[in-house]
Design a protein around this motif. Sequence first.
Motif, PDB file in Angstrom:
ATOM      1  N   MET A   1      33.074  38.678  42.413  1.00 46.23           N
ATOM      2  CA  MET A   1      34.111  39.591  42.859  1.00 46.23           C
ATOM      3  C   MET A   1      33.514  40.930  43.299  1.00 46.23           C
ATOM      4  SD  MET A   1      36.861  37.857  42.816  1.00 46.23           S
ATOM      5  CE  MET A   1      37.929  39.189  43.290  1.00 46.23           C
TER       6      MET A   1
ATOM      7  N   THR B   1      47.293  36.843  42.855  1.00 41.83           N
ATOM      8  CA  THR B   1      46.384  37.663  42.063  1.00 41.83           C
ATOM      9  C   THR B   1      46.836  37.542  40.612  1.00 41.83           C
ATOM     10  OG1 THR B   1      45.957  39.235  43.842  1.00 41.83           O
ATOM     11  CG2 THR B   1      45.551  39.999  41.592  1.00 41.83           C
ATOM     12  N   THR B   2      45.942  37.077  39.753  1.00 43.85           N
ATOM     13  CA  THR B   2      46.302  36.900  38.346  1.00 43.85           C
ATOM     14  C   THR B   2      45.817  38.088  37.530  1.00 43.85           C
ATOM     15  OG1 THR B   2      45.974  35.539  36.380  1.00 43.85           O
ATOM     16  CG2 THR B   2      44.237  35.467  38.002  1.00 43.85           C
TER      17      THR B   2
ATOM     18  N   LEU C   1      47.146  45.397  48.050  1.00 42.31           N
ATOM     19  CA  LEU C   1      46.360  44.168  47.895  1.00 42.31           C
ATOM     20  C   LEU C   1      46.148  43.467  49.236  1.00 42.31           C
ATOM     21  CD1 LEU C   1      47.756  42.303  44.748  1.00 42.31           C
ATOM     22  CD2 LEU C   1      45.414  43.111  45.083  1.00 42.31           C
TER      23      LEU C   1
ATOM     24  N   ALA D   1      37.628  43.277  37.635  1.00 42.43           N
ATOM     25  CA  ALA D   1      37.181  42.129  38.421  1.00 42.43           C
ATOM     26  C   ALA D   1      35.855  42.420  39.107  1.00 42.43           C
ATOM     27  CB  ALA D   1      38.242  41.757  39.460  1.00 42.43           C
TER      28      ALA D   1
ATOM     29  N   LEU E   1      47.193  47.294  38.259  1.00 40.61           N
ATOM     30  CA  LEU E   1      46.345  46.750  39.321  1.00 40.61           C
ATOM     31  C   LEU E   1      44.998  47.459  39.451  1.00 40.61           C
ATOM     32  CD1 LEU E   1      48.370  45.674  42.509  1.00 40.61           C
ATOM     33  CD2 LEU E   1      46.770  44.331  41.148  1.00 40.61           C
TER      34      LEU E   1
ATOM     35  N   PRO F   1      39.978  37.179  36.151  1.00 42.35           N
ATOM     36  CA  PRO F   1      40.837  37.805  37.157  1.00 42.35           C
ATOM     37  C   PRO F   1      40.482  37.354  38.578  1.00 42.35           C
ATOM     38  CG  PRO F   1      39.143  39.345  36.461  1.00 42.35           C
ATOM     39  CD  PRO F   1      38.930  38.100  35.658  1.00 42.35           C
TER      40      PRO F   1
ATOM     41  N   ILE G   1      41.432  45.462  39.231  1.00 42.56           N
ATOM     42  CA  ILE G   1      40.455  45.415  40.316  1.00 42.56           C
ATOM     43  C   ILE G   1      39.100  45.929  39.825  1.00 42.56           C
ATOM     44  CG2 ILE G   1      39.863  46.268  42.606  1.00 42.56           C
ATOM     45  CD1 ILE G   1      42.145  44.250  42.583  1.00 42.56           C
TER      46      ILE G   1
ATOM     47  N   VAL H   1      41.423  37.578  42.394  1.00 41.22           N
ATOM     48  CA  VAL H   1      42.132  38.524  43.253  1.00 41.22           C
ATOM     49  C   VAL H   1      42.359  37.891  44.622  1.00 41.22           C
ATOM     50  CG1 VAL H   1      42.061  40.798  44.351  1.00 41.22           C
ATOM     51  CG2 VAL H   1      41.155  40.494  42.033  1.00 41.22           C
ATOM     52  N   ARG H   2      43.631  37.744  44.988  1.00 37.42           N
ATOM     53  CA  ARG H   2      44.038  37.154  46.262  1.00 37.42           C
ATOM     54  C   ARG H   2      43.461  35.743  46.427  1.00 37.42           C
ATOM     55  NH1 ARG H   2      44.750  39.862  51.624  1.00 37.42           N
ATOM     56  NH2 ARG H   2      46.882  39.100  51.396  1.00 37.42           N
TER      57      ARG H   2
END
Length: 404
Positions: free
Chosen positions: A36, A272-273, A54, A30, A23, A279, A27, A281-282
């Motif tokens: 992002m 979240t992929t 997250l 991203a 993760l 990517p 992040i 996120v959320r």
Amino acid sequence: MTHFDALETRSADQREADLARDLPRLIAHAQTSPAMAVSLAGVEAAAITSAAALAGLPVIRKADLSAAQKAHPPLGGFLPAGGRYDHVFQSPGPIYEIGGMGQDWWRMGRFLHACGVGPGDIVQNCFGYHLTPAGMIFESGARAVGAAVLPAGTGQTDLQVRAAVDIGTTAYCGTPDYLKVILDRADELGERLRFTRAAVGGGALFPSLRREYADRGILTLQCYATADLGNIAYESEAMEGMILDEGVVVEIVRPGTGIPVPMGEVGEVVVTTLNRDYPLVRFATGDLSALMPGQSPCGRTNLRIRGWLGRADQTTKIKGMFVRPEQVAEFVARHEEVARARVIATREGEMDAMTVQVESRASNPALYEGSVLEVLKLRGKVEIVTPGTLPNDGKVIEDRRTYG
């Protein structure tokens, strides 16, 4: 049946350790995309090591993606540094998604393997190949499990039957209903098809339809996937809920918020992929579901969801004013003693009426009337109900009016 890979049978501790490793990297990666970078401004990537961490990040909605794409076409600034893609697709809206030719880019192979599709199978892929990505998503999965593909697309049922007979296709991919159209037409033409498995999505698989296919000797399983995220969850032969894919982190949150709900409570699916090419996120899907306790009897150890349980966007016009889930969430947040609330729209004579049911141990509805007016911008009746008594269906706005 053997599993698709070792990821499916990881222990809970191993899965948490892998997520704690992956993760922060995701992040940070991203944050190299312009969009992002704004959404995650000030976020310390190294601190995001779990699904619980997250939950403190903002939610991205489809409307945000669409607005960003209109301002910065075609992808709205969501492509990270070094991100690559081989296809651009257009879904209704319009909204644009990307796809890749890399190994199982949408992670659909895991689902097809769970269906028993593999080398020696010929898949009749009846998802569309035109503009939208579903056809390519399932073709990519078929390649990942070593199956051949008839890229049939949609429609032209007589030709679909002819090809299925001549080629001897053994598995079907497409919407649940269209398989019945093909089978019924084959019966009318006096032809016998060789389908033994069906991997379906894009619509509800009703139990009666699954039984009809089973009576024909066809094992039919369904997945939950989107054009933006690829495969999110899928059924195995155990058919007890849908197992989360190993390439996503799924949260179930209260509609209108980013706050996770307890295990078993219905809420909005937020994903979240872990795809480094794209990517998200959320990302809020707008769909309702609920996490299930325990593990699947098939031996796969990831969490499960109950499947698709409706839409989370419950925005409703009452007395000419829109009431949104976010407003209901704001009302709840103003009162520490309130567990949940539900707005109910009805008709009294020829006029709209609004009732707000509030889960609270207080006894005086007047305590909440001011907040209702201030937050919802409408006057309504307040009913206090015992905590835990509102239905577990994910709804925070219920429209009981009839139209027609």
